[in-house]
Motif scaffolding. Structure first.
Motif, PDB file in Angstrom:
ATOM      1  N   UNK A  23       0.836  -1.202   0.000  1.00 19.11           N
ATOM      2  CA  UNK A  23       0.000   0.000   0.000  1.00 19.11           C
ATOM      3  C   UNK A  23       0.867   1.246   0.000  1.00 19.11           C
ATOM      4  N   UNK A  24       1.876   1.264   0.899  1.00 14.34           N
ATOM      5  CA  UNK A  24       2.775   2.418   0.986  1.00 14.34           C
ATOM      6  C   UNK A  24       3.509   2.605  -0.340  1.00 14.34           C
ATOM      7  N   UNK A  25       4.008   1.489  -0.881  1.00 16.71           N
ATOM      8  CA  UNK A  25       4.743   1.564  -2.149  1.00 16.71           C
ATOM      9  C   UNK A  25       3.882   2.178  -3.242  1.00 16.71           C
ATOM     10  N   UNK A  26       2.658   1.679  -3.359  1.00 20.58           N
ATOM     11  CA  UNK A  26       1.763   2.144  -4.418  1.00 20.58           C
ATOM     12  C   UNK A  26       1.408   3.620  -4.227  1.00 20.58           C
ATOM     13  N   UNK A  27       1.110   3.978  -2.987  1.00 16.75           N
ATOM     14  CA  UNK A  27       0.747   5.368  -2.698  1.00 16.75           C
ATOM     15  C   UNK A  27       1.923   6.296  -2.997  1.00 16.75           C
ATOM     16  N   UNK A  28       3.093   5.866  -2.562  1.00 10.62           N
ATOM     17  CA  UNK A  28       4.310   6.648  -2.767  1.00 10.62           C
ATOM     18  C   UNK A  28       4.538   6.885  -4.255  1.00 10.62           C
ATOM     19  N   UNK A  29       4.398   5.806  -5.013  1.00 14.22           N
ATOM     20  CA  UNK A  29       4.595   5.903  -6.457  1.00 14.22           C
ATOM     21  C   UNK A  29       3.576   6.851  -7.080  1.00 14.22           C
ATOM     22  N   UNK A  30       2.297   6.726  -6.648  1.00  9.16           N
ATOM     23  CA  UNK A  30       1.227   7.566  -7.185  1.00  9.16           C
ATOM     24  C   UNK A  30       1.486   9.039  -6.879  1.00  9.16           C
ATOM     25  N   UNK A  31       1.991   9.263  -5.635  1.00  9.13           N
ATOM     26  CA  UNK A  31       2.217  10.626  -5.168  1.00  9.13           C
ATOM     27  C   UNK A  31       3.276  11.327  -6.007  1.00  9.13           C
ATOM     28  N   UNK A  32       4.349  10.604  -6.363  1.00 12.26           N
ATOM     29  CA  UNK A  32       5.452  11.227  -7.104  1.00 12.26           C
ATOM     30  C   UNK A  32       5.384  10.935  -8.587  1.00 12.26           C
ATOM     31  N   UNK A  33       4.320  10.282  -9.003  1.00 10.45           N
ATOM     32  CA  UNK A  33       4.173   9.972 -10.410  1.00 10.45           C
ATOM     33  C   UNK A  33       5.194   8.946 -10.896  1.00 10.45           C
ATOM     34  N   UNK A  34       5.833   8.240  -9.962  1.00  9.44           N
ATOM     35  CA  UNK A  34       6.839   7.254 -10.337  1.00  9.44           C
ATOM     36  C   UNK A  34       6.172   5.912 -10.603  1.00  9.44           C
ATOM     37  N   UNK A  35       6.931   4.950 -11.038  1.00 13.13           N
ATOM     38  CA  UNK A  35       6.354   3.630 -11.248  1.00 13.13           C
ATOM     39  C   UNK A  35       6.893   2.688 -10.170  1.00 13.13           C
ATOM     40  N   UNK A  36       6.222   1.560  -9.998  1.00 17.90           N
ATOM     41  CA  UNK A  36       6.690   0.573  -9.033  1.00 17.90           C
ATOM     42  C   UNK A  36       6.663  -0.790  -9.701  1.00 17.90           C
ATOM     43  N   UNK A  37       7.260  -1.788  -9.054  1.00 16.95           N
ATOM     44  CA  UNK A  37       7.357  -3.086  -9.710  1.00 16.95           C
ATOM     45  C   UNK A  37       6.347  -4.108  -9.186  1.00 16.95           C
ATOM     46  N   UNK A  38       5.308  -3.632  -8.489  1.00 14.27           N
ATOM     47  CA  UNK A  38       4.261  -4.544  -8.037  1.00 14.27           C
ATOM     48  C   UNK A  38       3.295  -4.808  -9.188  1.00 14.27           C
ATOM     49  N   UNK A  39       2.556  -5.934  -9.135  1.00 15.40           N
ATOM     50  CA  UNK A  39       1.610  -6.221 -10.230  1.00 15.40           C
ATOM     51  C   UNK A  39       0.544  -5.123 -10.339  1.00 15.40           C
ATOM     52  N   UNK A  40       0.150  -4.748 -11.549  1.00 11.37           N
ATOM     53  CA  UNK A  40      -0.799  -3.645 -11.756  1.00 11.37           C
ATOM     54  C   UNK A  40      -2.165  -3.897 -11.135  1.00 11.37           C
ATOM     55  N   UNK A  41      -2.480  -5.175 -10.853  1.00 11.86           N
ATOM     56  CA  UNK A  41      -3.791  -5.468 -10.256  1.00 11.86           C
ATOM     57  C   UNK A  41      -3.945  -4.785  -8.898  1.00 11.86           C
ATOM     58  N   UNK A  42      -2.804  -4.585  -8.194  1.00  9.05           N
ATOM     59  CA  UNK A  42      -2.856  -3.917  -6.898  1.00  9.05           C
ATOM     60  C   UNK A  42      -3.297  -2.465  -7.066  1.00  9.05           C
ATOM     61  N   UNK A  43      -2.763  -1.831  -8.091  1.00  6.25           N
ATOM     62  CA  UNK A  43      -3.195  -0.476  -8.419  1.00  6.25           C
ATOM     63  C   UNK A  43      -4.709  -0.412  -8.599  1.00  6.25           C
ATOM     64  N   UNK A  44      -5.214  -1.319  -9.410  1.00  3.39           N
ATOM     65  CA  UNK A  44      -6.641  -1.345  -9.702  1.00  3.39           C
ATOM     66  C   UNK A  44      -7.456  -1.536  -8.431  1.00  3.39           C
ATOM     67  N   UNK A  45      -7.032  -2.524  -7.623  1.00  3.71           N
ATOM     68  CA  UNK A  45      -7.772  -2.811  -6.396  1.00  3.71           C
ATOM     69  C   UNK A  45      -7.815  -1.577  -5.502  1.00  3.71           C
TER      70      UNK A  45
END
Lengths: 324, 260
Positions: A23-45
């Motif tokens: 959750x932190x990773x995804x939020x962090x990435x979203x906040x800075x517009x960066x990408x992360x290496x977790x599966x995209x389904x997590x983003x969707x969820x």
């Protein structure tokens, strides 16, 4: 603080578990517009499913509790709930009609919203037309009557509905759920609720005087007719907005203001924010239980009553400073 | 500030209570209405407060008809201590007294420090400062009555209307409230009140108005108006009005009913 923790927890739990680190990773990435290496389904969820739903639970819970607190103070009645003037019954009728006509989801919500407002408006017109009685009493009675009428129409539509397709949808809607809420719908509801909150917030101290009753409030220099119109209008607007995305969720608007009153007393300046805070947290918990407890989703209205009613009784039994 | 009633007809839309009633209330006086249940005291008061519409005639304050005044202006001129008070919510005494400031503060405002000071002064004047944080629904009837009088004081009006301020109170609380009324009158506030007990009129009233079936049957000083005959006519019972000298060496009168 507790509310923030609840929100985080609510985003994590569900059919698809999201870990705190993800959750932190995804939020962090979203906040800075960066990408992360977790599966995209997590983003969707997180962004498409969990967040709108959590936001909806917060908004609906706060809205129903604010409306309940308003009606209880205004009508000086411990049994007053957001739907006392028939807004839920009217919205229910609108939604059921929409389902029976096989309209799309957005149109059904629109129907619920419009029918909810129209019902209360009719109740208000009736109370204006009947003179020579206590205006509040007439208002509440008219609300009960219009609610019963709408209820009868709902029953008729259910009776006529297709038992395999429409009837389950109708029943599900009437018991309340945040199942199919989209981000856009939450935003629209949030805006309408915020607009409705403005008069409640600005007139918070006047509400104390209104809660003394019509005659005394007038003797204290308050224009009671105008105040009533504003309070009822605002409470109806936010209830209709909430009900149209969540369906009929009972108990929240009745119980939460009571609990808030036990905690901070009857002064509306403190009662209103406390009710909203508790209502938001409560409905969020209930919704978490609804979607994690069993294989299928449990309708919210069932849970709010099942959990709320005994808790409420326990609270009443041991409280000293509540209603009286 | 002089309140006057001119040929007033008052009552409810479907039920007229009184007709053709005229009287003027002098600044600084305590006018006490006496009369049997249902004679129209409360209805008259509510009409004076404009909670009920005057059906005919009018009510003036300093020769100005109050019929078209906004509610706020009425509330800045006249305050109301209602009769029986159903308390619904557990407000504190201070919160209740602060509501007397409703006619003075802005529509969207909450009470300021100044309003708190005024409310505190009202509690102080009635010697109930100790009740400030008490819960209104938990205090005694006399304390509630004093709280409502304090609220009227916080309203800062020249005229106060009290509907049976001593009703349903025990003897000690009645004296407490009567003392409070006396103090208010001394501070220059005009008081219009009603009572079931003619003795209370002797204690605090400068004038007495007798009301029966919505008509004024007597108006004047208590000594002159409260007599065996007038009480018989008013209440339909036999009463002796007895004068005696108290220890403090001032004459006092009491009413002694004749009971078989």
């Amino acid at each position: 603080m507790l509310l923030v923790a609840l929100v985080v927890l609510s985003i994590m739990v569900g059919k698809f578990d999201v870990s705190f680190r993800d959750l932190i990773t995804v939020l962090w990435a979203r906040l800075w517009g960066a990408s992360h290496d977790l599966p995209p389904v997590i983003d969707t969820v997180i962004f498409q499913i969990r967040m709108p739903r959590v936001a909806a639970a917060l908004v609906v819970g706060a809205a129903l509790s604010a409306a309940g607190a308003t009606y209880q103070s205004l009508f000086r009645n411990p049994l007053a709930s957001p739907d006392i003037l028939g807004v839920s019954a009217g919205a229910g009728l609108g939604a059921v009609l929409g389902i029976a006509l096989a309209l799309p989801v957005g149109a059904i919500q629109m129907m619920a919203f419009v029918f909810g407002l129209a019902t209360v408006f009719a109740v208000y017109l009736i109370s204006r037309a009947v003179r020579g009685h206590d205006p509040i009493l007439v208002l509440v009675l008219a609300g009960v009557v219009m609610g019963a009428l709408a209820g009868a129409c709902i029953s008729l539509l259910k009776y006529l509905a297709d038992p395999y397709d429409e009837l389950p949808a109708i029943t599900f809607w009437l018991l309340g759920s945040l199942n199919a809420v989209s981000r856009e719908e939450v935003m629209v509801t949030l805006i309408i609720v915020a607009v409705g909150m403005i008069p409640l917030g600005l007139l918070r101290w006047r509400m104390n005087i209104m809660s003394l009753g019509d005659e005394e409030a007038r003797a204290l220099g308050v224009n009671t007719g105008l105040m009533q119109l504003l309070f009822i209008g605002a409470a109806t607007l936010i209830t209709a907005a909430a009900v149209s995305i969540s369906g009929v969720i009972g108990w929240v608007g009745l119980m939460i203001p009571h609990i808030a009153r036990l905690l901070v007393g009857p002064d509306f300046s403190r009662l209103l924010p406390m009710s909203m805070l508790l209502g938001a947290a409560y409905l969020l918990c209930i919704d978490d239980i609804a979607r994690t407890f069993a294989e299928i989703e449990i309708p919210l209205g069932i849970l709010t009553a099942l959990l709320g009613a005994p808790f409420f009784l326990w609270l009443l039994a041991r409280s000293k400073r509540g209603w009286q | 500030m002089t309140l006057a009633v001119h040929q007033l007809a008052f009552g409810y839309p479907d039920h007229r209570v009184g007709n053709n009633l005229s009287l003027a209330i002098n600044p600084g006086e305590v006018l006490c209405f006496l009369g049997p249940n249902g004679c129209g005291k409360t209805t008259l008061f509510k009409t004076m407060l404009r909670l009920l519409k005057a059906q005919d005639g009018n009510i003036t304050i300093d020769d100005e008809d109050i019929g078209r005044w906004p509610q706020q202006r009425v509330a800045r001129t006249l305050s109301y201590v209602p009769q029986q008070h159903d308390a619904y919510f557990p407000f504190t005494v201070m919160e209740v007294v602060l509501m007397g400031r409703g006619a003075h503060i802005g529509l969207f405002a909450s009470p300021s420090h100044r309003d708190y000071d005024i409310a505190w002064q009202a509690l102080h004047n009635l010697k109930i400062e100790h009740l400030r944080d008490a819960v209104y629904t938990h205090i005694s009837g006399g304390e509630r009555q004093l709280t409502l009088i304090a609220r009227a004081l916080a309203q800062q009006t020249k005229l106060v209307i009290m509907d049976e301020p001593t009703a349903n109170l025990d003897f000690g609380n009645q004296v407490l409230v009567l003392n409070a009324i006396k103090r208010l009158a001394h501070s220059g506030i005009t008081i219009i009140m009603s009572s079931h007990d003619p003795d209370h009129a002797f204690h605090v009233a400068s004038r007495v108005a007798m009301l029966k079936d919505g008509r004024l049957t007597g108006l004047g000083k208590p000594d002159e108006i409260i007599t065996q005959e007038s009480l018989r006519e008013l209440y339909g019972v036999e009463v002796d009005v007895v004068e005696f000298d108290t220890v403090a060496a001032h004459a006092a009168k009491v009413c002694v009913p004749k009971i078989d």
